[in-house]
Design an enzyme around this catalytic site. Sequence first.
Site, PDB file in Angstrom:
ATOM      1  N   SER A  11       0.819  -1.221   0.000  1.00 38.77           N
ATOM      2  CA  SER A  11       0.000   0.000   0.000  1.00 38.77           C
ATOM      3  C   SER A  11       0.853   1.273   0.000  1.00 38.77           C
ATOM      4  CB  SER A  11      -0.946  -0.009   1.201  1.00 38.77           C
ATOM      5  OG  SER A  11      -0.219  -0.230   2.396  1.00 38.77           O
ATOM      6  N   ALA A  14       3.234   2.987  -5.300  1.00 40.99           N
ATOM      7  CA  ALA A  14       2.948   2.207  -6.507  1.00 40.99           C
ATOM      8  C   ALA A  14       1.617   1.467  -6.355  1.00 40.99           C
ATOM      9  CB  ALA A  14       4.084   1.226  -6.793  1.00 40.99           C
ATOM     10  N   GLN A  45      11.783  11.035   2.536  1.00 32.89           N
ATOM     11  CA  GLN A  45      11.957  12.439   2.942  1.00 32.89           C
ATOM     12  C   GLN A  45      12.157  13.348   1.734  1.00 32.89           C
ATOM     13  OE1 GLN A  45      15.086  12.882   5.830  1.00 32.89           O
ATOM     14  NE2 GLN A  45      14.063  11.633   7.356  1.00 32.89           N
ATOM     15  N   GLY A  46      13.179  12.991   0.908  1.00 32.87           N
ATOM     16  CA  GLY A  46      13.675  13.899  -0.126  1.00 32.87           C
ATOM     17  C   GLY A  46      12.604  14.415  -1.069  1.00 32.87           C
ATOM     18  N   GLU A 116      19.735  17.000  -5.038  1.00 33.90           N
ATOM     19  CA  GLU A 116      20.320  15.852  -4.325  1.00 33.90           C
ATOM     20  C   GLU A 116      21.503  15.325  -5.128  1.00 33.90           C
ATOM     21  OE1 GLU A 116      17.129  13.097  -3.445  1.00 33.90           O
ATOM     22  OE2 GLU A 116      16.183  14.523  -2.089  1.00 33.90           O
ATOM     23  N   ASP A 218       9.385  -9.150   1.220  1.00 37.23           N
ATOM     24  CA  ASP A 218       8.336 -10.164   1.019  1.00 37.23           C
ATOM     25  C   ASP A 218       8.025 -10.406  -0.467  1.00 37.23           C
ATOM     26  OD1 ASP A 218       8.135 -10.078   3.802  1.00 37.23           O
ATOM     27  OD2 ASP A 218       6.521  -8.608   3.746  1.00 37.23           O
ATOM     28  N   HIS A 239      22.445   4.349   1.987  1.00 35.96           N
ATOM     29  CA  HIS A 239      22.338   5.814   2.058  1.00 35.96           C
ATOM     30  C   HIS A 239      23.498   6.305   2.906  1.00 35.96           C
ATOM     31  CE1 HIS A 239      20.836   9.832   2.566  1.00 35.96           C
ATOM     32  NE2 HIS A 239      19.828   9.574   1.758  1.00 35.96           N
ATOM     33  N   ARG A 285      25.409   8.345  -4.606  1.00 36.14           N
ATOM     34  CA  ARG A 285      25.438   7.677  -3.300  1.00 36.14           C
ATOM     35  C   ARG A 285      26.454   6.567  -3.152  1.00 36.14           C
ATOM     36  NH1 ARG A 285      19.098   7.394  -1.998  1.00 36.14           N
ATOM     37  NH2 ARG A 285      18.960   9.642  -1.847  1.00 36.14           N
ATOM     38  N   HIS A 346      19.439   1.166   2.350  1.00 35.36           N
ATOM     39  CA  HIS A 346      18.378   2.137   2.079  1.00 35.36           C
ATOM     40  C   HIS A 346      17.433   1.702   0.962  1.00 35.36           C
ATOM     41  CE1 HIS A 346      16.557   6.095   1.873  1.00 35.36           C
ATOM     42  NE2 HIS A 346      16.882   6.226   0.600  1.00 35.36           N
ATOM     43  N   ARG A 381      20.778   3.640  -7.987  1.00 36.44           N
ATOM     44  CA  ARG A 381      19.641   4.541  -8.241  1.00 36.44           C
ATOM     45  C   ARG A 381      20.014   6.009  -8.006  1.00 36.44           C
ATOM     46  NH1 ARG A 381      15.477   6.673  -4.599  1.00 36.44           N
ATOM     47  NH2 ARG A 381      16.909   5.902  -3.033  1.00 36.44           N
ATOM     48  N   LEU A 387      10.180   7.330  -6.263  1.00 45.19           N
ATOM     49  CA  LEU A 387       8.752   7.648  -6.176  1.00 45.19           C
ATOM     50  C   LEU A 387       8.210   7.907  -7.579  1.00 45.19           C
ATOM     51  CD1 LEU A 387       8.732   9.959  -2.988  1.00 45.19           C
ATOM     52  CD2 LEU A 387       8.014   7.582  -3.121  1.00 45.19           C
TER      53      LEU A 387
HETATM   54  C1  SIN Z   1      16.711  11.287   0.883  1.00 46.88           C
HETATM   55  O1  SIN Z   1      15.898  12.113   1.266  1.00 46.88           O
HETATM   56  O2  SIN Z   1      17.923  11.412   1.012  1.00 46.88           O
HETATM   57  C2  SIN Z   1      16.198  10.038   0.253  1.00 46.88           C
HETATM   58  C3  SIN Z   1      15.824  10.270  -1.128  1.00 46.88           C
HETATM   59  C4  SIN Z   1      15.901   8.977  -1.882  1.00 46.88           C
HETATM   60  O3  SIN Z   1      16.325   7.964  -1.350  1.00 46.88           O
HETATM   61  O4  SIN Z   1      15.585   8.986  -3.066  1.00 46.88           O
END
Ligand code: SIN
Length: 547
Positions: A11, A14, A45-46, A116, A218, A239, A285, A346, A381, A387
Amino acid sequence: MRNFDFIVIGSGIAGLSFALRASKRGTVAIVTKRQGRDTNTAWAQGGVACVKSDEDSFDLHIADTLDAGAGLCHEDVVRTIVEEGPEAIDALMNLGVRFDTRTSKSGEMEWDLGREGGHSKRRILHSKDTTGREIESKLLQAARDSPNIQLLEHFFAIDLITTAKLELEAPVRCVGLYALNEETHEVVTLRSDRVIMTTGGCGRVYLYTTNPKVATGDGVAMAWRAGAEIANMEFIQFHPTCLFHPQKKSFLISEAVRGEGGVLIGADGKEFMDRYDPRKSLAPRDIVARAIDQEIKKTGSQCVFLDITHKSREFIQDRFPNIYETCMSLDIDPAIQPIPVVPAAHYQCGGVRTDVNGATSLPGLWAAGEVACTGLHGANRLASNSLLEGVVVARRAVENVLETMPLSGPPEDFEVPEWVSGNVTDVDELVVIYHNWDEIRRLMWDYVSIVRTSKRLHRAATRLQNLQREVQEFYWNFKVTTDLLELRNLVDVASMIVESASRRQESRGLHYTLDYPETNDRDWKKDTVVARGEDACLSLFREAHAF
Ligand code: SIN
């Protein structure tokens, strides 16, 4: 047995995006193992990377994604997802999702785009530092309000049902699933010809992670047991900046903090990223996490620090209210002192192998979001692309599902056998389950994290095989519980990570091994694909998973 036109497992962004769109065409069940909001999405968050400014372009976003992905992104998939981003974002906003805006120098309203690591432009739409919470709450409310959606909270999807498992003389396809109703402790059979897996990732397979407790892999484990292909599981993203504090082990310090000028420093107060990459603290990253790992090992300190003290208290409080309040509650004042941070697991860049429409190798099963490997992320990634991928692929999947499996009358009537469960419950054995949980997470952290070697991977494989035997014994003999089912999934997913990492005899993106430190494009510029029944490391599980 309950029938639905569509079954969505999970949930997050996606699953909810798929369910809301599909509910215009038929009945939908959303099967989710805790409360609807207990998802990785809600912790994001980001924000969402999307081309929304005149200074940016699709080509730049695509180039940044390909660069981060270290040669393994599928360029056609990247292009589709990036180019369909703005339309998908509009769909989110139509459901009530709000992203931050600001007044431009010329007095007009514009998107307050964040930056970022690995992004050459500001392109992250966000809602302060709780973007995931904003998206999750609005989509979940819309799903609760939809008369065509049944939200089955506290239903744990145990296994997919396929025609092969039913021993039908029919082409192999997915026809539903068994799920544990955690309130009644009964296992129910849910039947549909259109199942979509959106269960998120597997961060909890590692001792230290930024992921919530639900992230136990899962979906990948279930899809693999049902025979679907799984790709690129060696690419687990760490992360770089998880808060280092004993009372708050999984709290993320968003990369957006570095996007606003936050600088990584060592215990000596000196910047160190300039020795690793010209982009310094805003390098992709994989590079930053490896650099921190190296600094920690070299200096013997327990963590490094993220310094945002050049910004005013008002700015930090306004832009990062969640991070500010959490730090302050732990007596860390980010306005005057650097924040202690360490890398932590992460994001799962691999997953159930799909095309850009979410179609898996198992007919009747689609996948989207972190559980899926579409080819967008490649070997690493790009921040905030996930998202975006979740919502774009989920939207495409609805159309693809309906093209492949049109809704024409009631579903074929199969004899699906009732679930048979061992009926022994022995609380003494619970301690073994918890012990095995800890053992898996620690061994994955020690042997299969940021820097790997063949010897460590081999050790991990051997231990996982023993754990697998024990877990299977429980699975067959005891009443199934959430803890046991999660443990079973964790051990399968851990094994797939180890198997995939052992196969890749090179270093690329997030997979770095001291035994093969170079990238080998000639032999390894390709996805790693595992499927049940063909891997040495996994063969024990094949026998154990007779179901
Ligand atoms: C973050 O806020 O650093 C995470 C963003 C992400 O993992 O895409």
